[in-house]
Write a protein that holds these residues in place. Sequence first.
Motif, mmCIF file in Angstrom:
data_model
loop_
_atom_site.group_PDB
_atom_site.id
_atom_site.type_symbol
_atom_site.label_atom_id
_atom_site.label_comp_id
_atom_site.label_asym_id
_atom_site.label_seq_id
_atom_site.Cartn_x
_atom_site.Cartn_y
_atom_site.Cartn_z
ATOM 1 N N UNK A 36 0.786 -1.043 0.339
ATOM 2 C CA UNK A 36 0.199 0.065 -0.231
ATOM 3 C C UNK A 36 1.045 1.406 -0.051
ATOM 4 N N UNK A 37 1.517 1.324 0.991
ATOM 5 C CA UNK A 37 2.754 2.746 0.157
ATOM 6 C C UNK A 37 3.215 2.752 -0.965
ATOM 7 N N UNK A 38 3.709 0.710 -1.199
ATOM 8 C CA UNK A 38 4.305 1.996 -2.715
ATOM 9 C C UNK A 38 2.802 2.385 -3.800
ATOM 10 N N UNK A 39 2.306 1.975 -3.710
ATOM 11 C CA UNK A 39 0.539 2.429 -4.707
ATOM 12 C C UNK A 39 0.180 3.760 -4.201
ATOM 13 N N UNK A 40 0.459 4.086 -2.298
ATOM 14 C CA UNK A 40 0.257 5.782 -2.253
ATOM 15 C C UNK A 40 1.154 6.099 -3.141
ATOM 16 N N UNK A 41 2.441 6.190 -2.886
ATOM 17 C CA UNK A 41 4.049 6.645 -3.348
ATOM 18 C C UNK A 41 3.941 7.048 -5.002
ATOM 19 N N UNK A 42 3.107 5.918 -5.523
ATOM 20 C CA UNK A 42 1.932 6.300 -6.930
ATOM 21 C C UNK A 42 1.337 7.320 -7.302
ATOM 22 N N UNK A 43 0.079 7.519 -6.721
ATOM 23 C CA UNK A 43 -0.770 8.641 -6.330
ATOM 24 C C UNK A 43 0.187 9.882 -5.888
ATOM 25 N N UNK A 44 0.840 10.007 -5.426
ATOM 26 C CA UNK A 44 1.521 11.181 -5.169
ATOM 27 C C UNK A 44 2.053 11.638 -6.409
ATOM 28 N N UNK A 45 2.631 10.801 -6.955
ATOM 29 C CA UNK A 45 3.907 11.090 -8.757
ATOM 30 C C UNK A 45 2.698 11.107 -9.641
ATOM 31 N N UNK A 46 1.523 10.606 -9.556
ATOM 32 C CA UNK A 46 0.428 10.925 -11.034
ATOM 33 C C UNK A 46 -0.207 12.153 -9.628
ATOM 34 N N UNK A 47 -0.864 12.770 -9.223
ATOM 35 C CA UNK A 47 -0.947 14.172 -8.260
ATOM 36 C C UNK A 47 -0.189 15.025 -8.630
#
Length: 239
Positions: A43-54
Amino acid sequence: MTTQRASGVIAETLIAEIRDGQIAPDAPLPTERELGERFGASRPTVREAFAQMQLRGYLKAQTGHRPRAATPSLEGVLTAAGDHLRDVLGDDESRAHLEQMRQFIESGAARQAAMHADNIRITRIRSALDRNFEAIGTPDFAATDIAFHRALVTVIDNPVILALHDMFVSGMLARRAPTDDPARYDRIAYEEHRAIYEAVLAGDVVTATDVMDRHLARSYRARLKAPRSTGMDLPPEGD
């Protein structure tokens, strides 16, 4: 695969799906759990991906709701960049950097206005100045201050620079701490605005730029907090 690389793969995959229309703008993105199972990621990796997308403008985040797909806009990218700038530099340092950026933009705007402003632009700047005068000593002064500076920046006719001004400079001015004597400060600021306008009207590039530089420097320093004191007086010179 490292966490950073894995998050980048997830972000790039989702961005490609948004670009290709597989994920429609404003549609909810897959959940963290779904993406974790799909990519074998935490989940932390997915959240980092979301941060990059934002940061790149492909994600809209809302507290308490699933992130939604977005298409990049200049305003969105600059807003996200500004948030990251504050995270990296801290409020005080980022504010100083933004003040420096403001000085580059608005000194250049004053120069361009003195050189190239046509009658329509001159009239708009004058109207903004008149509203600034009428607001002296009232809560509306800050808004008319922003409007005067924005009227100058529009002379550059550059949408990127105007967006930077609107997103960072206007917001920064709106959040400034109040002064001890608002009416006095308003009068000083207005007189500096008037001097800038008169230099622009006369086509005096040197004076317009110089007054703007001094106006911005004084305005920033006038709102700095006084340093803390130990209560001890310095000894007289020679002691």
